[in-house]
Design a protein around this motif. Structure first.
Motif, PDB file in Angstrom:
ATOM      1  N   PHE A   6       3.975  29.468  -9.835  1.00 40.01           N
ATOM      2  CA  PHE A   6       3.107  29.297 -10.996  1.00 40.01           C
ATOM      3  C   PHE A   6       2.160  28.149 -10.722  1.00 40.01           C
ATOM      4  O   PHE A   6       2.517  27.177 -10.047  1.00 40.01           O
ATOM      5  CB  PHE A   6       3.930  28.947 -12.245  1.00 40.01           C
ATOM      6  N   SER A   7       0.968  28.239 -11.267  1.00 34.10           N
ATOM      7  CA  SER A   7       0.024  27.134 -11.271  1.00 34.10           C
ATOM      8  C   SER A   7       0.154  26.472 -12.635  1.00 34.10           C
ATOM      9  O   SER A   7       0.052  27.136 -13.666  1.00 34.10           O
ATOM     10  CB  SER A   7      -1.394  27.659 -11.065  1.00 34.10           C
ATOM     11  N   VAL A   8       0.408  25.169 -12.631  1.00 35.17           N
ATOM     12  CA  VAL A   8       0.593  24.426 -13.888  1.00 35.17           C
ATOM     13  C   VAL A   8      -0.531  23.407 -14.014  1.00 35.17           C
ATOM     14  O   VAL A   8      -0.762  22.604 -13.108  1.00 35.17           O
ATOM     15  CB  VAL A   8       1.960  23.715 -13.924  1.00 35.17           C
ATOM     16  N   THR A   9      -1.238  23.449 -15.135  1.00 38.47           N
ATOM     17  CA  THR A   9      -2.311  22.493 -15.373  1.00 38.47           C
ATOM     18  C   THR A   9      -1.849  21.425 -16.356  1.00 38.47           C
ATOM     19  O   THR A   9      -1.044  21.700 -17.250  1.00 38.47           O
ATOM     20  CB  THR A   9      -3.573  23.176 -15.923  1.00 38.47           C
ATOM     21  N   GLY A  10      -2.341  20.218 -16.149  1.00 36.38           N
ATOM     22  CA  GLY A  10      -2.058  19.119 -17.059  1.00 36.38           C
ATOM     23  C   GLY A  10      -1.043  18.120 -16.543  1.00 36.38           C
ATOM     24  O   GLY A  10      -0.905  17.041 -17.113  1.00 36.38           O
ATOM     25  N   MET A  11      -0.326  18.445 -15.468  1.00 37.84           N
ATOM     26  CA  MET A  11       0.646  17.493 -14.925  1.00 37.84           C
ATOM     27  C   MET A  11      -0.094  16.412 -14.141  1.00 37.84           C
ATOM     28  O   MET A  11      -1.013  16.718 -13.390  1.00 37.84           O
ATOM     29  CB  MET A  11       1.628  18.190 -13.984  1.00 37.84           C
ATOM     30  N   GLU A  34      10.745  23.824  -6.913  1.00 39.32           N
ATOM     31  CA  GLU A  34       9.732  22.793  -6.658  1.00 39.32           C
ATOM     32  C   GLU A  34       8.824  22.630  -7.868  1.00 39.32           C
ATOM     33  O   GLU A  34       8.447  23.610  -8.507  1.00 39.32           O
ATOM     34  CB  GLU A  34       8.882  23.202  -5.448  1.00 39.32           C
ATOM     35  N   VAL A  35       8.502  21.379  -8.178  1.00 42.27           N
ATOM     36  CA  VAL A  35       7.471  21.051  -9.166  1.00 42.27           C
ATOM     37  C   VAL A  35       6.649  19.944  -8.540  1.00 42.27           C
ATOM     38  O   VAL A  35       7.188  18.927  -8.123  1.00 42.27           O
ATOM     39  CB  VAL A  35       8.059  20.536 -10.504  1.00 42.27           C
ATOM     40  N   ASN A  36       5.321  20.147  -8.448  1.00 42.24           N
ATOM     41  CA  ASN A  36       4.468  19.167  -7.806  1.00 42.24           C
ATOM     42  C   ASN A  36       3.235  18.925  -8.668  1.00 42.24           C
ATOM     43  O   ASN A  36       2.400  19.815  -8.817  1.00 42.24           O
ATOM     44  CB  ASN A  36       4.080  19.662  -6.407  1.00 42.24           C
ATOM     45  N   ALA A  37       3.156  17.730  -9.232  1.00 47.24           N
ATOM     46  CA  ALA A  37       2.034  17.401 -10.116  1.00 47.24           C
ATOM     47  C   ALA A  37       0.712  17.353  -9.356  1.00 47.24           C
ATOM     48  O   ALA A  37      -0.327  17.727  -9.890  1.00 47.24           O
ATOM     49  CB  ALA A  37       2.282  16.056 -10.808  1.00 47.24           C
ATOM     50  N   THR A  38       0.744  16.920  -8.109  1.00 45.37           N
ATOM     51  CA  THR A  38      -0.486  16.796  -7.326  1.00 45.37           C
ATOM     52  C   THR A  38      -1.113  18.158  -7.059  1.00 45.37           C
ATOM     53  O   THR A  38      -2.317  18.351  -7.250  1.00 45.37           O
ATOM     54  CB  THR A  38      -0.206  16.078  -5.992  1.00 45.37           C
ATOM     55  N   SER A  39      -0.288  19.119  -6.642  1.00 43.54           N
ATOM     56  CA  SER A  39      -0.806  20.458  -6.326  1.00 43.54           C
ATOM     57  C   SER A  39      -0.804  21.385  -7.539  1.00 43.54           C
ATOM     58  O   SER A  39      -1.447  22.431  -7.519  1.00 43.54           O
ATOM     59  CB  SER A  39       0.020  21.091  -5.211  1.00 43.54           C
ATOM     60  N   GLY A  40      -0.039  21.007  -8.569  1.00 45.50           N
ATOM     61  CA  GLY A  40       0.083  21.866  -9.751  1.00 45.50           C
ATOM     62  C   GLY A  40       0.984  23.054  -9.525  1.00 45.50           C
ATOM     63  O   GLY A  40       0.943  24.025 -10.270  1.00 45.50           O
ATOM     64  N   LEU A  41       1.845  22.979  -8.501  1.00 42.59           N
ATOM     65  CA  LEU A  41       2.718  24.096  -8.161  1.00 42.59           C
ATOM     66  C   LEU A  41       4.079  23.994  -8.841  1.00 42.59           C
ATOM     67  O   LEU A  41       4.693  22.927  -8.860  1.00 42.59           O
ATOM     68  CB  LEU A  41       2.931  24.160  -6.645  1.00 42.59           C
ATOM     69  N   LEU A  42       4.515  25.115  -9.374  1.00 43.10           N
ATOM     70  CA  LEU A  42       5.873  25.273  -9.873  1.00 43.10           C
ATOM     71  C   LEU A  42       6.444  26.499  -9.180  1.00 43.10           C
ATOM     72  O   LEU A  42       5.865  27.584  -9.260  1.00 43.10           O
ATOM     73  CB  LEU A  42       5.879  25.489 -11.393  1.00 43.10           C
ATOM     74  N   ARG A  43       7.537  26.349  -8.465  1.00 45.32           N
ATOM     75  CA  ARG A  43       8.195  27.464  -7.778  1.00 45.32           C
ATOM     76  C   ARG A  43       9.572  27.646  -8.411  1.00 45.32           C
ATOM     77  O   ARG A  43      10.367  26.713  -8.479  1.00 45.32           O
ATOM     78  CB  ARG A  43       8.316  27.176  -6.287  1.00 45.32           C
ATOM     79  N   ALA A  66       0.846  27.242 -17.782  1.00 45.21           N
ATOM     80  CA  ALA A  66       1.198  27.858 -16.511  1.00 45.21           C
ATOM     81  C   ALA A  66       0.646  29.271 -16.422  1.00 45.21           C
ATOM     82  O   ALA A  66       0.564  29.981 -17.428  1.00 45.21           O
ATOM     83  CB  ALA A  66       2.725  27.891 -16.365  1.00 45.21           C
ATOM     84  N   THR A  67       0.286  29.643 -15.206  1.00 47.79           N
ATOM     85  CA  THR A  67      -0.100  31.020 -14.900  1.00 47.79           C
ATOM     86  C   THR A  67       0.574  31.395 -13.583  1.00 47.79           C
ATOM     87  O   THR A  67       0.803  30.536 -12.726  1.00 47.79           O
ATOM     88  CB  THR A  67      -1.624  31.184 -14.753  1.00 47.79           C
TER      89      THR A  67
END
Length: 69
Positions: A6-11, A34-43, A66-67
């Motif tokens: 997922f792409s997460v915006t706002g982190m 995985e959750v990464n605020a820099t890349s906006g990735l949620l796996r 998230a999308t």
């Protein structure tokens, strides 16, 4: 195993990552890889087909958007 990104915006920081991890961790069957605020990735991984809408709702509950990637 089912894995969805997922792409997460706002982190913006580690606290943001923790909030997302906690909320998504409550989705039945979901395991946050995985959750990464820099890349906006949620796996997220699940042994059964993952309820994508539930994951998106959990991210929303944490205060972010998230999308599916």
């Amino acid at each position: 195993m089912h894995t969805i990104d997922f792409s997460v915006t706002g982190m913006t920081c580690g606290n943001c990552e923790n909030h997302v991890r906690e909320e998504v961790g409550e989705v039945p069957g979901a395991r946050v890889l995985e959750v990464n605020a820099t890349s906006g990735l949620l796996r997220v991984e699940s042994e059964t087909p993952l309820d994508v809408a539930a994951v998106i709702a959990a991210v929303d509950e944490a205060g972010y958007e998230a999308t599916v990637v």
